[in-house]
Scaffold this active site. Structure first.
Site, PDB file in Angstrom:
ATOM      1  N   HIS A  57      39.021  33.751  49.677  1.00  0.00           N
ATOM      2  CA  HIS A  57      38.554  34.662  48.620  1.00  0.00           C
ATOM      3  C   HIS A  57      39.751  35.321  47.930  1.00  0.00           C
ATOM      4  O   HIS A  57      40.780  35.554  48.558  1.00  0.00           O
ATOM      5  CB  HIS A  57      37.650  35.729  49.255  1.00  0.00           C
ATOM      6  CG  HIS A  57      36.986  36.626  48.269  1.00  0.00           C
ATOM      7  ND1 HIS A  57      37.596  37.766  47.783  1.00  0.00           N
ATOM      8  CD2 HIS A  57      35.778  36.546  47.666  1.00  0.00           C
ATOM      9  CE1 HIS A  57      36.769  38.340  46.913  1.00  0.00           C
ATOM     10  NE2 HIS A  57      35.668  37.622  46.828  1.00  0.00           N
ATOM     11  N   ASP A 108      28.292  36.144  44.240  1.00  0.00           N
ATOM     12  CA  ASP A 108      29.328  37.186  44.314  1.00  0.00           C
ATOM     13  C   ASP A 108      28.681  38.571  44.211  1.00  0.00           C
ATOM     14  O   ASP A 108      29.153  39.458  43.500  1.00  0.00           O
ATOM     15  CB  ASP A 108      30.420  37.023  43.248  1.00  0.00           C
ATOM     16  CG  ASP A 108      31.744  37.703  43.634  1.00  0.00           C
ATOM     17  OD1 ASP A 108      31.803  38.348  44.712  1.00  0.00           O
ATOM     18  OD2 ASP A 108      32.709  37.589  42.871  1.00  0.00           O
ATOM     19  N   GLU A 132      28.951  33.707  48.737  1.00  0.00           N
ATOM     20  CA  GLU A 132      30.045  34.666  48.480  1.00  0.00           C
ATOM     21  C   GLU A 132      29.406  36.025  48.234  1.00  0.00           C
ATOM     22  O   GLU A 132      29.499  36.599  47.145  1.00  0.00           O
ATOM     23  CB  GLU A 132      30.922  34.249  47.288  1.00  0.00           C
ATOM     24  CG  GLU A 132      32.216  35.086  47.239  1.00  0.00           C
ATOM     25  CD  GLU A 132      33.023  34.940  45.962  1.00  0.00           C
ATOM     26  OE1 GLU A 132      33.142  33.814  45.446  1.00  0.00           O
ATOM     27  OE2 GLU A 132      33.527  35.980  45.478  1.00  0.00           O
ATOM     28  N   HIS A 136      28.784  39.907  49.406  1.00  0.00           N
ATOM     29  CA  HIS A 136      29.594  40.880  50.130  1.00  0.00           C
ATOM     30  C   HIS A 136      28.834  42.109  50.603  1.00  0.00           C
ATOM     31  O   HIS A 136      27.815  42.489  50.036  1.00  0.00           O
ATOM     32  CB  HIS A 136      30.756  41.313  49.255  1.00  0.00           C
ATOM     33  CG  HIS A 136      31.575  40.168  48.738  1.00  0.00           C
ATOM     34  ND1 HIS A 136      32.200  39.263  49.572  1.00  0.00           N
ATOM     35  CD2 HIS A 136      31.857  39.756  47.477  1.00  0.00           C
ATOM     36  CE1 HIS A 136      32.844  38.364  48.841  1.00  0.00           C
ATOM     37  NE2 HIS A 136      32.645  38.628  47.566  1.00  0.00           N
TER      38      HIS A 136
HETATM   39 MN    MN Z   1      33.761  37.947  45.792  1.00  0.00          MN
END
Ligand code: MN
Length: 320
Positions: free
Chosen positions: A163, A283, A10, A12
């Protein structure tokens, strides 16, 4: 120190020209913090790879930060933006193929167009699946029109990372409480509810090999499995499922540890769903890579479980 192999999924980035979609999310972030986030979101070299190296993360699957293409209100424009994003990401992955892979952004505004872009991204760009930032302009993917999309996704045998995003209409309960309407709580409720819509509408009965990945320790779902069975048995509202609701959570729905670095929660999720349903993630750049890596290396679990969580499950599900 040798560190256990870790795959994170996850993680980004921000493609050029996608800043305006994220304004709603980022407007409350302090300007100095935002400048640092923007720098890290745009980087595919020393900053990102340096952080992976320091934390012993071998491989990451990259995705456009939210809401991305889901934030585009124009259906036709969304198709172009998705292609643009996916081509941009493919070029970045090609520069570091041993460290990066890609999740496609999809124009879910139209199920068949989205399926076509997914197929292009998987077959031509080598992507490992898709990351979709929740509903698209209020459309949820349990709508029967999306069966055409799910059928293609199952055929391609790749997962969708579902998400978080903002609720389509802000629930009244959050009025005057921006501290709970977003990432801290509201996003989790929104995303878990979307996943439950898929489950109870029978998407997984029609497409039993589908895999949906939820972040943030499963957005709370692992801890309510017992109650879903208990209450569905009493209040099914005429809905028939092939299995108990809990049976889909841990098989069709798997989770990552992104943004919840709690050993107790991790052990609870594994106890509920099994070691094969929980995958490590960070994340990036919103959470600390170092804290996430230390957490997953030190949380109490046996070696076989840690191997699955850190890399084995990702290798199996993403066919790495
Ligand atoms: Mn995220």
């Amino acid at each position: 120190m040798t560190r256990i192999r870790k795959i994170a999924l996850e993680e980004h980035f921000m493609a050029p020209g996608f800043q305006t979609y994220s304004k709603g999310y980022l407007q409350h972030i302090d300007a100095v913090v935002m400048a640092d986030l923007a720098k890290r979101l745009a980087d595919f070299d020393d900053i990102r790879i340096g952080e992976m190296d320091r934390a012993g993360i071998d491989f990451t699957v990259l995705s456009q930060t939210g809401p991305g293409v889901q934030g585009e209100t124009d259906r036709a424009a969304a198709v172009g933006r998705a292609r643009e994003n996916n081509d941009f990401l493919a070029a970045q992955v090609a520069r570091h193929p041993t460290r990066f892979a890609g999740f496609a952004a999809l124009p879910m505004h139209d199920p068949v167009t989205a399926a076509n872009e997914l197929e292009r991204a998987v077959k031509q760009l080598g992507f490992k699946g898709a990351l979709v930032n929740g509903h698209t302009q209020g459309k949820y993917y349990d709508d029967p029109a999306y069966d055409a999309f799910w059928e293609r996704m199952q055929e391609l045998d790749v997962p969708m990372y579902l998400h978080p995003t903002d609720a389509y209409a802000m629930p009244h309960v959050y009025a005057g409480h921006p501290e709970i309407s977003g990432a801290a709580w509201g996003w989790g409720v929104e995303t878990a509810s979307h996943a439950l819509r898929l489950l109870f509408s029978g998407v997984f009965d029609r497409f039993p090999r589908l895999k949906i990945i939820l972040g943030h320790m499963g957005e709370g779902l692992p801890f309510q499995r017992w109650r879903f069975d208990s209450r569905f048995a009493v209040y099914s509202h005429g809905i028939r499922l092939a299995k108990k609701p809990s049976d889909y959570i841990g098989s069709n729905i798997v989770i990552t540890t992104s943004g919840v670095c709690s050993p107790a929660a991790l052990n609870g999720a594994i106890a509920e769903m099994g070691a094969e349903a929980v995958l490590f993630s960070v994340d990036y750049p919103y959470e600390s890579t170092a804290i996430a890596a230390d957490f997953i290396e030190q949380a109490p679990m046996d070696d076989a479980t840690r191997s699955l969580v850190c890399h084995g499950n990702a290798e199996r599900i993403l066919k790495l």
